[in-house]
Motif scaffolding. Structure first.
Motif, mmCIF file in Angstrom:
data_model
loop_
_atom_site.group_PDB
_atom_site.id
_atom_site.type_symbol
_atom_site.label_atom_id
_atom_site.label_comp_id
_atom_site.label_asym_id
_atom_site.label_seq_id
_atom_site.Cartn_x
_atom_site.Cartn_y
_atom_site.Cartn_z
ATOM 1 N N TYR A 149 10.498 2.985 0.811
ATOM 2 C CA TYR A 149 10.448 4.011 -0.229
ATOM 3 C C TYR A 149 10.386 3.316 -1.588
ATOM 4 O O TYR A 149 10.920 2.210 -1.759
ATOM 5 C CB TYR A 149 11.673 4.923 -0.135
ATOM 6 C CG TYR A 149 11.627 5.832 1.066
ATOM 7 C CD1 TYR A 149 11.182 7.141 0.947
ATOM 8 C CD2 TYR A 149 11.993 5.357 2.332
ATOM 9 C CE1 TYR A 149 11.129 7.981 2.063
ATOM 10 C CE2 TYR A 149 11.923 6.178 3.450
ATOM 11 C CZ TYR A 149 11.494 7.486 3.314
ATOM 12 O OH TYR A 149 11.415 8.317 4.416
ATOM 13 N N ILE A 150 9.734 3.967 -2.548
ATOM 14 C CA ILE A 150 9.456 3.285 -3.801
ATOM 15 C C ILE A 150 9.608 4.213 -5.007
ATOM 16 O O ILE A 150 9.290 5.402 -4.941
ATOM 17 C CB ILE A 150 8.028 2.672 -3.770
ATOM 18 C CG1 ILE A 150 7.794 1.746 -4.969
ATOM 19 C CG2 ILE A 150 6.958 3.754 -3.702
ATOM 20 C CD1 ILE A 150 6.546 0.879 -4.821
ATOM 21 N N LEU A 151 10.137 3.661 -6.091
ATOM 22 C CA LEU A 151 10.161 4.312 -7.404
ATOM 23 C C LEU A 151 9.431 3.404 -8.368
ATOM 24 O O LEU A 151 9.698 2.194 -8.405
ATOM 25 C CB LEU A 151 11.600 4.489 -7.903
ATOM 26 C CG LEU A 151 12.500 5.537 -7.255
ATOM 27 C CD1 LEU A 151 13.911 5.416 -7.809
ATOM 28 C CD2 LEU A 151 11.960 6.931 -7.536
ATOM 29 N N GLY A 183 8.107 8.011 -3.815
ATOM 30 C CA GLY A 183 7.739 8.477 -2.481
ATOM 31 C C GLY A 183 7.804 7.353 -1.466
ATOM 32 O O GLY A 183 8.430 6.319 -1.676
ATOM 33 N N ILE A 184 7.100 7.578 -0.380
ATOM 34 C CA ILE A 184 7.123 6.642 0.743
ATOM 35 C C ILE A 184 5.857 5.800 0.725
ATOM 36 O O ILE A 184 4.798 6.255 0.272
ATOM 37 C CB ILE A 184 7.257 7.411 2.082
ATOM 38 C CG1 ILE A 184 7.652 6.475 3.210
ATOM 39 C CG2 ILE A 184 5.987 8.193 2.405
ATOM 40 C CD1 ILE A 184 8.086 7.203 4.470
ATOM 41 N N PRO A 237 0.837 -1.205 0.000
ATOM 42 C CA PRO A 237 0.000 0.000 0.000
ATOM 43 C C PRO A 237 0.872 1.254 0.000
ATOM 44 O O PRO A 237 1.832 1.361 0.766
ATOM 45 C CB PRO A 237 -0.798 -0.110 1.313
ATOM 46 C CG PRO A 237 -0.610 -1.525 1.777
ATOM 47 C CD PRO A 237 0.721 -1.955 1.253
ATOM 48 N N LEU A 238 0.567 2.207 -0.865
ATOM 49 C CA LEU A 238 1.314 3.457 -0.930
ATOM 50 C C LEU A 238 0.685 4.496 -0.010
ATOM 51 O O LEU A 238 -0.387 4.289 0.551
ATOM 52 C CB LEU A 238 1.376 3.952 -2.377
ATOM 53 C CG LEU A 238 1.882 2.924 -3.398
ATOM 54 C CD1 LEU A 238 1.972 3.539 -4.778
ATOM 55 C CD2 LEU A 238 3.228 2.347 -2.982
ATOM 56 N N ILE A 239 1.325 5.638 0.133
ATOM 57 C CA ILE A 239 0.922 6.639 1.121
ATOM 58 C C ILE A 239 -0.450 7.220 0.833
ATOM 59 O O ILE A 239 -1.163 7.651 1.738
ATOM 60 C CB ILE A 239 1.980 7.775 1.205
ATOM 61 C CG1 ILE A 239 1.824 8.574 2.487
ATOM 62 C CG2 ILE A 239 1.934 8.660 -0.021
ATOM 63 C CD1 ILE A 239 2.229 7.834 3.729
ATOM 64 N N ASP A 240 -0.865 7.224 -0.434
ATOM 65 C CA ASP A 240 -2.138 7.854 -0.809
ATOM 66 C C ASP A 240 -3.226 6.824 -1.077
ATOM 67 O O ASP A 240 -4.127 7.055 -1.882
ATOM 68 C CB ASP A 240 -1.931 8.731 -2.051
ATOM 69 C CG ASP A 240 -1.199 7.985 -3.160
ATOM 70 O OD1 ASP A 240 -0.985 6.757 -3.003
ATOM 71 O OD2 ASP A 240 -0.829 8.618 -4.166
ATOM 72 N N ASP A 241 -3.118 5.685 -0.433
ATOM 73 C CA ASP A 241 -4.084 4.596 -0.561
ATOM 74 C C ASP A 241 -4.076 3.911 -1.923
ATOM 75 O O ASP A 241 -4.955 3.096 -2.211
ATOM 76 C CB ASP A 241 -5.510 5.074 -0.231
ATOM 77 C CG ASP A 241 -5.662 5.449 1.232
ATOM 78 O OD1 ASP A 241 -4.979 4.817 2.066
ATOM 79 O OD2 ASP A 241 -6.422 6.380 1.535
ATOM 80 N N MET A 261 16.775 6.034 -2.328
ATOM 81 C CA MET A 261 15.759 6.379 -3.316
ATOM 82 C C MET A 261 16.056 7.740 -3.941
ATOM 83 O O MET A 261 15.958 7.912 -5.160
ATOM 84 C CB MET A 261 14.371 6.405 -2.689
ATOM 85 C CG MET A 261 13.262 6.676 -3.712
ATOM 86 S SD MET A 261 11.746 7.382 -3.014
ATOM 87 C CE MET A 261 12.287 9.049 -2.625
ATOM 88 N N GLU A 262 16.432 8.714 -3.109
ATOM 89 C CA GLU A 262 16.691 10.065 -3.615
ATOM 90 C C GLU A 262 17.887 10.088 -4.560
ATOM 91 O O GLU A 262 17.874 10.821 -5.557
ATOM 92 C CB GLU A 262 16.906 11.018 -2.432
ATOM 93 C CG GLU A 262 15.627 11.297 -1.663
ATOM 94 C CD GLU A 262 15.872 12.128 -0.399
ATOM 95 O OE1 GLU A 262 17.044 12.203 0.036
ATOM 96 O OE2 GLU A 262 14.887 12.676 0.145
ATOM 97 N N GLU A 263 18.916 9.277 -4.275
ATOM 98 C CA GLU A 263 20.079 9.213 -5.165
ATOM 99 C C GLU A 263 19.690 8.627 -6.517
ATOM 100 O O GLU A 263 20.112 9.117 -7.570
ATOM 101 C CB GLU A 263 21.183 8.371 -4.524
ATOM 102 C CG GLU A 263 21.891 9.070 -3.374
ATOM 103 C CD GLU A 263 22.894 8.170 -2.671
ATOM 104 O OE1 GLU A 263 22.890 6.946 -2.968
ATOM 105 O OE2 GLU A 263 23.660 8.671 -1.832
ATOM 106 N N ASP A 264 18.893 7.569 -6.480
ATOM 107 C CA ASP A 264 18.441 6.953 -7.728
ATOM 108 C C ASP A 264 17.575 7.925 -8.517
ATOM 109 O O ASP A 264 17.736 8.110 -9.729
ATOM 110 C CB ASP A 264 17.659 5.671 -7.412
ATOM 111 C CG ASP A 264 17.675 4.692 -8.572
ATOM 112 O OD1 ASP A 264 17.462 5.125 -9.720
ATOM 113 O OD2 ASP A 264 17.893 3.491 -8.339
#
Length: 499
Positions: free
Chosen positions: A118-120, A110-111, A39-43, A86-89
């Motif tokens: 964290y996910i891309l 995001g998270i 599940p992502l942060i925004d449902d 994640m931010e470096e990628d």
């Protein structure tokens, strides 16, 4: 792991899927391959259906869906550095996009809902192959020259733009009919000006090193193409420096890889009990093979076992496990004194495994290594077993006997075997038992070296040259009854000079 529930896919069987938490992911090991959802942060939800790669405790790459779109996901779950990773990628991908370098679009970053993952999410590119896979399946390297030149121009462009891929490898490039995509932003560095000649050559040498030994002509063509793309006028010393850089990269790549082949990784698994230790290729981990790992002698009594060699020092069989034909070589201990001499030394199975992996890394044909097992007695080494894929074919002596009188065919095979032996010498390795029966000619008439347990690596050029002279003298003795063939090999191998 997690909470199980059922997902129904139209036209497919019902399957179990897990909703994973950070704890589940952090505990996941190399063998983890179950479908799952996050599940992502925004449902919203990311659903994974195929695991591509996992580095336990750090990150995972998977194919899946998000908002009904096919995606490639990178999940970061390191205890302390997940956000930074994640931010470096993400920053690396943004650098590529800002400079108009083709790279798969990012749909989401995001998270996740549990605030520790964290996910891309990238668009999944279909009808595409990685350069790594294309190169592995090659039959004629020259036919890949257009594709390799395309990647070369892409690299030259990136270098002009000040983009440096510090972790450059063939898997970083995804090829379609019309585009070359650059993947993996994590190790991308951006310089304010174009890269210097030395830095560019060093990075390009890393790329070329992954084409393996024996590809020097192809490497030179690509270097000329790179130089032309950069507008360089090459000098003889540039070529000398390039190949010195390639040799250095080969050494560094092997130092890293040889650690990997003796420990747990995405490619290999270790097995250790009080009575045995070994490493095996995860792709073969099926029921019958796993029974063999626990009881190596079972293969020698298997219904499909065929004895290929029954000697005092070793026994070799061909056996079918899980519908896969394998060759298993058991290194016997002839008596108490032989056991005593061998118990503290590296086993012959481990030596075969190590050198077969080295040959595979650098593109020198041998039977594919599958596993090795060492039996232990109070910590001392005993019998050992080396497992390789069975390669249909015939040994070199049989091949030349069968094609006697076919001048063109014989000359072609002499040239191929000579190139194989010279390429082995370029790795600073000599076989140690170079009988013609240890050169296997496969069904595509490609020679492969087998029986590697007597091979030696040479740290000094003088040692390599002495080993090469001894090797070639031994090899030429195979053809004492056929002086014409002996002369052909003597000419093709260039006398006594290594490589």
């Amino acid at each position: 792991m997690g909470n199980n529930y059922t997902v129904t896919i139209p036209g497919e069987d019902v399957r179990e899927t897990n909703t994973l938490t950070w704890k589940d992911l952090h505990a996941a090991h190399f063998a983890f391959d179950s479908p799952f959802e996050i599940p992502l942060i925004d449902d919203q939800v990311f659903s994974a259906d195929e695991i591509i790669r996992i580095i336990p405790g750090k990150r995972l790459v998977a194919f899946g869906t998000w908002q009904e779109k096919p995606v490639v996901a990178k999940l970061f779950f390191d205890k302390k550095h997940a956000k930074r990773h994640m931010e470096e990628d993400l920053a690396g991908v943004e650098r590529l996009r800002e400079n108009k370098i083709p790279t798969p679009p990012i749909y989401y970053y995001g998270i996740c809902k549990d605030k520790r993952i964290y996910i891309l999410l990238f668009k999944r590119i279909f009808d595409a192959k990685s350069l790594h896979d294309i190169w592995l399946k090659k039959k004629n390297p020259e036919r890949l020259l257009p594709a390799l030149k395309g990647v070369t121009v892409e690299l030259a462009t990136q270098h002009v733009l000040g983009i440096l891929q510090n972790d450059l490898h063939l898997k970083n490039f995804l090829l379609t009919r019309k585009k070359i995509y650059t993947l993996d932003g994590a190790q991308i560095e951006l310089f304010p000006v174009l890269l210097s000649k030395k830095t560019s050559m060093h990075n390009f040498a890393l790329f070329l090193s992954q084409l393996g030994v024996g590809t020097e002509e192809l490497q030179m063509k690509l270097f000329n193409h790179y130089a032309s793309s950069r507008g360089w006028l090459l000098k003889p010393e540039d070529t000398t420096e390039l190949f010195m850089m390639i040799k250095k990269w080969n050494h560094e790549r092997w130092l890293r890889y040889q650690k990997k082949i003796f420990r747990e990784s995405s490619e290999f698994a270790c097995m250790e009990t009080w009575s045995k230790w070994g490493v095996y290729d995860r792709n073969y981990a099926k029921p019958e093979f796993e029974r063999f790992l626990h009881d190596p002698e079972m293969a020698f009594h298997h219904a499909t076992a065929v004895v290929l060699k029954a000697g005092r020092s070793s026994t070799v069989i061909k056996v079918t496990l899980d519908q896969q034909e394998l060759v298993i070589k058991r290194y016997n201990l002839k008596n108490f004194w032989h056991r005593l001499r061998r118990c503290l030394r590296t086993t012959r199975a481990a030596t075969s495994w190590r050198l077969a992996q080295k040959m595979k890394l650098f593109g020198i044909p041998t039977a594919k290594p599958v596993a090795f097992i060492e039996k232990k007695y109070f910590g001392l080494r005993g019998k050992s077993y080396y497992v390789m894929e069975y390669v249909p074919g015939e040994h070199g002596g049989s091949y030349f006997m069968r094609h006697r009188g076919e001048e063109e065919k014989v000359n072609e095979m002499v040239a191929r075997i000579a190139k194989l032996l010279k390429n082995l010498a370029k790795l600073e390795v000599t076989h140690g038992d170079l009988k013609i029966t240890n050169v296997l000619i496969d069904d595509q008439e490609n020679p492969r070296l087998i029986d590697l347990d007597g091979a030696a690596e040479h740290a000094a050029l003088s040692s390599l040259r002495a080993g090469w002279r001894k090797e070639i003298k031994r090899f030429l003795e195979n053809f004492q009854d056929d002086p014409a063939l002996q002369e052909k090999f003597k000419h093709a191998l260039g006398g006594e000079k290594a490589g």
